[in-house]
Design a protein around this motif. Structure first.
Motif, PDB file in Angstrom:
ATOM      1  N   GLY A   1      -2.014  12.587   9.289  1.00 17.08           N
ATOM      2  CA  GLY A   1      -2.078  11.141   9.109  1.00 17.08           C
ATOM      3  C   GLY A   1      -2.043  10.719   7.662  1.00 17.08           C
ATOM      4  O   GLY A   1      -1.607  11.485   6.786  1.00 17.08           O
ATOM      5  N   VAL A   2      -2.530   9.490   7.412  1.00 17.13           N
ATOM      6  CA  VAL A   2      -2.443   8.913   6.080  1.00 17.13           C
ATOM      7  C   VAL A   2      -3.762   8.248   5.711  1.00 17.13           C
ATOM      8  O   VAL A   2      -4.565   7.879   6.560  1.00 17.13           O
ATOM      9  CB  VAL A   2      -1.303   7.873   5.984  1.00 17.13           C
ATOM     10  CG1 VAL A   2       0.033   8.508   6.312  1.00 17.13           C
ATOM     11  CG2 VAL A   2      -1.576   6.682   6.894  1.00 17.13           C
ATOM     12  N   GLN A   3      -3.931   8.072   4.396  1.00 16.79           N
ATOM     13  CA  GLN A   3      -5.062   7.314   3.863  1.00 16.79           C
ATOM     14  C   GLN A   3      -4.483   6.208   2.992  1.00 16.79           C
ATOM     15  O   GLN A   3      -3.573   6.459   2.189  1.00 16.79           O
ATOM     16  CB  GLN A   3      -5.973   8.227   3.041  1.00 16.79           C
ATOM     17  CG  GLN A   3      -7.187   7.523   2.449  1.00 16.79           C
ATOM     18  CD  GLN A   3      -8.064   8.478   1.657  1.00 16.79           C
ATOM     19  OE1 GLN A   3      -7.625   9.570   1.303  1.00 16.79           O
ATOM     20  NE2 GLN A   3      -9.297   8.085   1.377  1.00 16.79           N
ATOM     21  N   LEU A   4      -4.978   4.981   3.133  1.00 20.98           N
ATOM     22  CA  LEU A   4      -4.455   3.896   2.309  1.00 20.98           C
ATOM     23  C   LEU A   4      -5.515   2.822   2.091  1.00 20.98           C
ATOM     24  O   LEU A   4      -6.447   2.679   2.884  1.00 20.98           O
ATOM     25  CB  LEU A   4      -3.203   3.275   2.937  1.00 20.98           C
ATOM     26  CG  LEU A   4      -3.356   2.504   4.244  1.00 20.98           C
ATOM     27  CD1 LEU A   4      -2.231   1.477   4.372  1.00 20.98           C
ATOM     28  CD2 LEU A   4      -3.310   3.443   5.444  1.00 20.98           C
ATOM     29  N   ARG A   5      -5.365   2.100   0.985  1.00 23.19           N
ATOM     30  CA  ARG A   5      -6.247   0.981   0.658  1.00 23.19           C
ATOM     31  C   ARG A   5      -5.477  -0.321   0.858  1.00 23.19           C
ATOM     32  O   ARG A   5      -4.288  -0.408   0.539  1.00 23.19           O
ATOM     33  CB  ARG A   5      -6.723   1.072  -0.789  1.00 23.19           C
ATOM     34  CG  ARG A   5      -7.661   2.238  -1.070  1.00 23.19           C
ATOM     35  CD  ARG A   5      -8.217   2.156  -2.488  1.00 23.19           C
ATOM     36  NE  ARG A   5      -9.053   0.988  -2.678  1.00 23.19           N
ATOM     37  CZ  ARG A   5     -10.372   0.962  -2.464  1.00 23.19           C
ATOM     38  NH1 ARG A   5     -10.995   2.055  -2.033  1.00 23.19           N
ATOM     39  NH2 ARG A   5     -11.065  -0.133  -2.672  1.00 23.19           N
TER      40      ARG A   5
ATOM     41  N   ALA B   1       0.834  -1.206   0.000  1.00 23.53           N
ATOM     42  CA  ALA B   1       0.000   0.000   0.000  1.00 23.53           C
ATOM     43  C   ALA B   1       0.866   1.254   0.000  1.00 23.53           C
ATOM     44  O   ALA B   1       1.869   1.338   0.719  1.00 23.53           O
ATOM     45  CB  ALA B   1      -0.910   0.006   1.226  1.00 23.53           C
ATOM     46  N   ALA B   2       0.460   2.215  -0.837  1.00 24.82           N
ATOM     47  CA  ALA B   2       1.160   3.501  -0.880  1.00 24.82           C
ATOM     48  C   ALA B   2       0.275   4.547  -0.205  1.00 24.82           C
ATOM     49  O   ALA B   2      -0.716   4.993  -0.785  1.00 24.82           O
ATOM     50  CB  ALA B   2       1.430   3.901  -2.331  1.00 24.82           C
ATOM     51  N   PRO B   3       0.610   4.930   1.021  1.00 22.62           N
ATOM     52  CA  PRO B   3      -0.253   5.872   1.739  1.00 22.62           C
ATOM     53  C   PRO B   3      -0.235   7.265   1.095  1.00 22.62           C
ATOM     54  O   PRO B   3       0.772   7.701   0.541  1.00 22.62           O
ATOM     55  CB  PRO B   3       0.360   5.924   3.137  1.00 22.62           C
ATOM     56  CG  PRO B   3       1.325   4.786   3.211  1.00 22.62           C
ATOM     57  CD  PRO B   3       1.763   4.522   1.816  1.00 22.62           C
TER      58      PRO B   3
END
Length: 347
Positions: free
Chosen positions: A307-311, A286-288
């Motif tokens: 923060g971060v968002q990731l799938r 995953a690439a945040p």
């Protein structure tokens, strides 16, 4: 000072806002409105008020409501301890008073979450009892009316102001008088900016207006500095939805739902990924993406969020977490306003 009530009431009857809890001032309606209006504007409260009453039309329905549904009905109003106390009091009212609020000031005051002001509002507006209902609006009006530099946040000063309020209260119109003072403070003797003295029915007897001191009043104690708390979030999405967890049942935002987060820590992306792996989550390759910085101010605390968002691929939720779809986040899980900046990404 001459009796202010005739001029005040005449002004109120001509200028008062038409509000649902005024047009139908049953005890439950007045109680609910006063709790909702604590630290919240009338315009913001009205949609919640209508929706809440549609779902929970009486005190027994409020007492029996499931906690998750109750939080969802309150979502966006903030200060969730208000609605938890509302339900605690509703359960006591059902157990002790047959589901109807008692027409007794002391009995109202003994219920969870009902302080002197709310008890006075219910008792005077719904039951016509000659008791005070002194909120910030009323304290401001009397501070200026008497040109009194007393610090209104001090209990002794509030007690003295309350005695003055009662000196002018007509017992047969206690509810209207109390509402008139609140309305005057909300519409004319306003908190922010100059008071609209040209529209005030008490302008001729107002001592602060005569002395030119309205801008300096009321006097308040200086607020304590808020604690600054860094918070790191991870909006983790899979085919099953977003990873969320319920906060503890006590403390800040008790019992509400939140994305994965770490309080009192500002973490870099690599550290977030390591923490997620430690939870048992397979982040794969995953690439945040970085989340925009945001802040939320509580009464005594200020969150500085990043923060971060990731799938991630489909997988079981780590212990203590659940996957929640966008539909579930919209309809079932109560997300507090602290995450308002990130709700567009979640919903």
């Amino acid at each position: 000072m001459e009796n202010i009530s005739p001029a005040l009431l005449e002004w109120f009857y001509k200028n008062r806002r038409s509000l649902p809890f005024r047009e139908d001032p049953t005890p439950y309606h007045v109680w609910l409105s006063e709790v909702m209006l604590q630290q919240t504007r009338v315009s913001a409260v009205l949609p919640y008020y209508y929706r809440f009453l549609e779902a929970l039309p009486d005190i027994p329905a409020l007492a029996a409501c499931e906690e998750e549904k109750l939080h969802k009905l309150w979502e966006g109003l903030g200060y969730y301890s208000r609605v938890r106390n509302l339900q605690k009091a509703a359960k006591l009212v059902c157990a002790q008073y047959g589901g109807q609020l008692p027409a007794d000031y002391a009995a109202l005051l003994a219920l969870p979450g009902i302080g002197e002001y709310t008890a006075g509002a219910i008792a005077s507006i719904s039951f016509g009892l000659p008791v005070p209902a002194v909120d910030g609006n009323v304290l401001r009006v009397f501070s200026r009316l008497y040109n009194d530099p007393g610090v209104i946040t001090e209990p002794a000063v509030k007690k003295a102001f309350t005695a003055r309020v009662m000196e002018h209260q007509p017992p047969e119109k206690a509810g209207d008088y109390n509402q008139a003072l609140m309305e005057l403070g909300a519409l004319v003797c306003v908190p922010n900016g100059a008071p609209l003295c040209g529209q005030c029915p008490l302008a001729e007897v107002c001592r602060a207006r005569a002395a030119g001191t309205t801008a300096q009043l009321p006097q308040k104690a200086k607020p304590k500095p808020r604690k600054i708390v860094p918070v790191t979030l991870a909006l983790v999405e899979s085919p099953a939805g977003f990873l969320v967890q319920q906060r503890p049942q006590k403390g800040l935002l008790a019992g509400l739902w939140q994305p994965v987060l770490w309080e009192d820590e500002h973490l870099l992306q690599a550290e977030v990924l390591a923490r997620l792996t430690a939870l048992g989550l397979d982040t794969g390759t995953a690439a945040p993406a970085a989340l925009p910085a945001a802040k939320h101010i509580f009464t005594h605390i200020e969150w500085l969020m990043s923060g971060v968002q990731l799938r991630v691929a489909a997988q079981s939720a780590p212990a203590g977490y659940v996957w929640a779809s966008r539909e579930q986040l919209r309809t079932a899980y109560a997300l507090p306003g602290a995450f308002r900046a990130y709700k567009p990404l979640l919903l």
